[in-house]
Design a protein around this motif. Structure first.
Motif, short mmCIF file in Angstrom:
data_model
loop_
_atom_site.label_atom_id
_atom_site.label_comp_id
_atom_site.label_asym_id
_atom_site.label_seq_id
_atom_site.Cartn_x
_atom_site.Cartn_y
_atom_site.Cartn_z
N UNK A 130 0.83 -1.19 0.00
CA UNK A 130 0.00 0.00 0.00
C UNK A 130 0.87 1.25 0.00
N UNK A 131 1.39 1.58 -1.12
CA UNK A 131 2.37 2.68 -1.14
C UNK A 131 1.77 4.02 -0.74
N UNK A 179 -4.33 6.40 -0.46
CA UNK A 179 -5.74 6.19 -0.82
C UNK A 179 -6.08 4.72 -0.92
N UNK A 180 -5.41 3.92 -0.13
CA UNK A 180 -5.68 2.50 -0.25
C UNK A 180 -6.67 2.01 0.80
N UNK A 181 -7.10 2.91 1.63
CA UNK A 181 -7.90 2.42 2.74
C UNK A 181 -9.37 2.49 2.43
N UNK A 232 -12.33 1.22 3.26
CA UNK A 232 -13.55 1.46 4.02
C UNK A 232 -13.84 2.94 4.10
N UNK A 248 -10.57 -6.12 -1.69
CA UNK A 248 -9.12 -6.06 -1.60
C UNK A 248 -8.56 -7.46 -1.47
N UNK A 304 -3.72 -9.31 1.19
CA UNK A 304 -2.66 -8.44 1.69
C UNK A 304 -3.06 -6.98 1.65
N UNK A 305 -4.26 -6.68 1.20
CA UNK A 305 -4.74 -5.31 1.28
C UNK A 305 -4.58 -4.49 0.02
N UNK A 333 -7.79 0.71 -6.59
CA UNK A 333 -7.11 1.98 -6.81
C UNK A 333 -5.60 1.81 -6.86
N UNK A 386 4.34 -10.44 -1.53
CA UNK A 386 3.64 -9.52 -2.41
C UNK A 386 4.64 -8.93 -3.41
N UNK A 420 3.74 -3.27 -3.96
CA UNK A 420 3.04 -3.36 -2.68
C UNK A 420 3.92 -3.78 -1.52
N UNK A 421 5.04 -4.43 -1.81
CA UNK A 421 5.74 -5.06 -0.70
C UNK A 421 6.40 -4.07 0.24
#
Lengths: 381, 415
Positions: free
Chosen positions: A1-2, A5-7, A9, A46, A49-50, A54, A141, A145-146
């Motif tokens: 999740x660099x 805006x990956x969250x 919810x 998702x 690993x999330x 996006x 990942x 993402x890692x």
């Protein structure tokens, strides 16, 4: 999740229209496929690993288009991305890989003995031969993402595997962050050193984070087998040598890959692969074999022939400058390689290169003698 | 356009509570930010020690203060928006150092970042802001421009005067973390408010996605147009995502009051004019800011501010006033004097080239502005610039006359 805006919810508090990207000026595979409906369907998903939709599309949103090539415009963050986001990725894969269907199966063939010929490309024209591919290590990942911890674990595992090789594959690892000036100079002279990605296609996908932490180059003592660790993929594996003996290059490629894979399997971290998509890599364009087999070949006359591009097309080959993708050719020397990655095997793709380059060298010779080549133009492969 | 937000409660030190009201058919669902668990996907498979960045070759404020212990303590924490430490420090990990200046090396993703990551941000702020201790001190805000003394420079030396700051809209994430919808919301809120400006402040908005070629050329000629950030300090923090979506420039018809939307901050507010009338520039600055604030408050919004850190902006270096007041001033003789740097230092001023930060001076013309941002009020900082620039001009005149100059005593700092 660099990036932030990956969250998901939190984002779901907004309506689809409010979050849907403006792709009106875009020209990449992602932009052609991502309708509002698909976005709406995928936005609350998702991977374990999330990784979110996006995250997948950010690079394509940030990079509307490339002047010469139709870019993919999306990346995978992990193996599961290809499942969770299949509504988006399957059509993109189909567009990019010549109509490959969601139900198609990909054939893997790394048995170099199945290659016919390939050891006799004229070295007066073929200056060098090279085969590369990528491999992802199951259980980790991917580069967009890692985390640092994962990347370091990938490096550790890879170095352990590579340094256990022997014979023609005996070699040494050079971590980017601790190489000496002398080592760096040598690697540059050998054309082995890879640099921090500057292409926004890669940086916008988060692949250059934490550079140069856990990145490095391994090569054998003979300098004919090279592995990049943690650049655009977990591993990029390259076999190369001067001259036209593609057969030998491919042999070493296959043998080396299989040796490496065995070691990873022993550690319960085999390569990411499935029978639909073949080898799983970060960019959907590299699925299947992930293989680019090519030569640097002198074609000053043929390359200026009006049918050059059509010939390449029919042979399922592509041209690049000698600096690789996005470069121009110098002195009539071109990088010619297979265009396809998914839907045909490694052997089949290298066969196309071998046969196609052989034919083009003969065409070049004809043109040198002032003869026409129209009768030699092949049918569509 | 159905905006789905309304009232933001509380301007106190507490984390703002955001109420969401669904705008249309599915009549409102009320959400409190605290209950909107972002569900940050913490997939920490490795201990903090395995994730701790390698900062041995780094020289920025974040690297100076991020110990393994602090990293371990904070690495699993998330703001209500889901912003996490690794994101905040990414820019500092990716950019080990700048040759001339010690960069900050981290950003805030939202207002709450300054609370959740205080164990790291407080020492970073203290170092960057010359000893200001956010755990004990209060920041003074003062936008009463009538307090300014003098402030009209000798225009044989001062070519232009400018004051800029930034403002963030409370309840919306900052540029490193915002979603496209949030960014568009910022644009809507601000543009809507700016449409209410009148008189010498009335103007119009030019959206980056929709401006015509002609408008673009005009904005370039006016030196108003901002471009997609190329500095890795910004791109590595994620601030250029989705460019140019929801970015734009607003300016008044007189071209003396300008607002950038969604560049490095939600808004950057600039008052400027040719010549040396800093007093009028600052007056317009204060008046404009207060008007904009009134207009957004009418609509139920407010700026991010607290008494500990003043105005909250993306980069910790811009906290407090976020104010940079400066002039383009001709100092060909003084700039060649060996004491120039020391004089600037003691006056709490900094020099830049006329292209802004990281550029060189051309023709002996320098951009001179205040060094400080936090711990002094707007009025104090602008007065410092006025007094300081007057002193510099005096020095230049003395050197012209062949007279000697003196290095002034250093201005008082914290403790």
């Amino acid at each position: 999740m660099p990036f932030g805006n990956t969250h998901n919810n939190f984002k779901l508090n907004y309506k689809v229209e409010e979050e849907y990207p403006d792709l009106s000026k875009h020209n990449n595979h992602m932009a052609k496929v991502l309708t509002k409906d698909i976005y709406a369907k995928l936005r609350d998903k998702q991977t374990p690993s999330g990784f979110t939709v996006d995250d997948v599309i950010q690079t394509g949103v940030d990079n509307p288009g490339h002047p010469f090539i139709m870019t993919v415009g999306c990346v995978a963050g992990d193996e599961e991305s290809y499942e969770v986001f299949k509504d988006l990725l399957d059509p993109i894969i189909s567009d990019r890989h010549g109509g490959y269907k969601a139900t198609d199966k990909h054939k893997t063939d790394l048995n170099f003995e199945n290659l016919k010929g390939g050891d006799d490309l004229d070295p007066n024209y073929v200056l060098s031969s090279r085969v590369r591919t990528g491999r992802s290590i199951k259980g980790f990942t991917l580069p967009p993402h890692n985390s640092r911890g994962e990347r370091r674990a990938i490096e550790r595992l890879s170095v352990e595997a590579l340094t256990s090789l022997d014979g023609e594959f005996k070699g040494k690892y050079y971590p980017l962050k601790s190489m000496t000036d002398a080592e760096q100079e040598q690697l540059i002279n050998d054309h082995f050193l890879f640099d921090k990605p500057v292409s926004p296609l890669l940086t916008c996908a988060g692949m250059a984070r934490d550079w140069p932490d856990a990145r490095g180059i391994w090569h054998n003592d003979n300098k004919t087998f090279l592995v990049w660790v943690n650049e655009e993929d977990h591993l990029r594996v390259i076999s190369m040598q001067k001259g036209g003996n593609m057969r030998e290059v491919f042999r070493r490629f296959c043998v080396g890959l299989q040796k490496i894979e065995e070691i990873f399997k022993k550690h319960n971290h085999g390569f990411m692969w499935n029978e639909h998509l073949g080898y799983i890599l970060t960019c959907p364009s590299n699925l299947g074999t992930g293989l680019r087999g090519g030569v640097h070949v002198k074609l000053p006359k043929l390359s200026t022939h009006p049918k050059f591009d059509e010939i390449l097309n029919r042979l399922r080959l592509q041209k690049r400058g000698t600096g690789g993708v996005d470069t121009a050719s110098v002195g009539g020397v071109f990088d010619i390689s297979n265009a396809d990655r998914l839907g045909s095997s490694e052997v089949a793709q290298v066969q196309l290169v071998v046969d196609g380059v052989k034919l083009m060298v003969e065409m070049e010779k004809k043109l040198e003698k002032g003869e026409a080549i129209d009768s030699m133009i092949p049918a569509q492969k | 356009m159905a905006s789905s937000f309304s009232r933001v409660l509380s301007s106190k030190r507490n984390i703002g509570i955001l109420s969401l009201v669904g705008g249309s058919v599915t009549a409102g669902f009320l959400l409190h930010r605290e209950h909107v668990s972002a569900g940050a996907a913490v997939r920490r498979r490795y201990p903090a020690s395995a994730e701790y960045p390698d900062l041995r070759k780094h020289n920025n404020c974040m690297a100076s203060h991020l110990t393994p212990a602090i990293y371990s303590k904070l690495c699993d924490k998330a703001t209500p928006n889901g912003y996490m430490l690794d994101q905040a420090i990414q820019t500092g990990v990716d950019n080990p150092g700048h040759p001339f200046i010690k960069t900050v090396g981290m950003v805030a993703g939202d207002e709450e970042s300054y609370e959740v990551f205080a164990d790291l941000l407080d020492p970073v702020i203290k170092e960057r802001h010359n000893g200001y201790d956010p755990t004990t001190m209060k920041h003074p805000t003062d936008l009463d421009s009538s307090k300014i003394q003098s402030g009209h420079f000798d225009e044989r030396y001062v070519l232009s005067s400018r004051v800029r700051t930034g403002r963030s809209i409370r309840g919306l994430s900052l540029p490193p973390a915002c979603t496209r919808a949030e960014r568009r919301e910022v644009e809507r809120v601000v543009v809507d408010a700016l449409a209410g400006l009148k008189g010498d402040l009335s103007g119009r908005y030019y959206s980056l996605t929709q401006m015509t070629e002609k408008e673009q050329q005009q904005l370039i000629d006016d030196h108003f147009l901002f471009d997609k950030p190329v500095s890795p300090l910004l791109t590595c923090a994620g601030m250029a995502r989705d460019w140019p979506d929801a970015r734009g420039i607003w300016h008044n018809n007189e071209k003396t009051f300008l607002i950038w939307i969604n560049e490095e901050d939600h808004t950057r507010v600039i008052s400027m004019e040719r010549g040396g009338n800093m007093r009028r520039v600052f007056e317009r600055f204060c008046r404009g800011l207060k008007e904009v604030e009134r207009l957004i408050q009418e609509r139920g919004w407010e700026f991010m501010w607290n008494e500990r850190l003043g105005y909250i902006l993306t980069c910790p270096s811009n906290l407090g006033t976020g104010l940079r007041a400066g002039v383009h001033v001709k100092l060909p003789l003084l700039s060649k004097d060996a004491r120039f740097s020391k004089i600037l230092d003691n006056l709490r001023l900094q020099k830049r080239g006329t292209g802004g930060v990281d550029t060189a001076a051309v023709g002996g013309v320098f951009d001179i502005s205040n060094l400080d941002r936090l711990g002094h009020s707007e009025v104090q900082l602008v007065q410092t610039v006025i007094d300081g620039v007057n002193y510099l001009i005096e020095c230049e005149k003395r050197l012209e006359r062949g007279q000697d100059i003196k290095v002034p005593p250093p201005l008082k700092q914290f403790k």
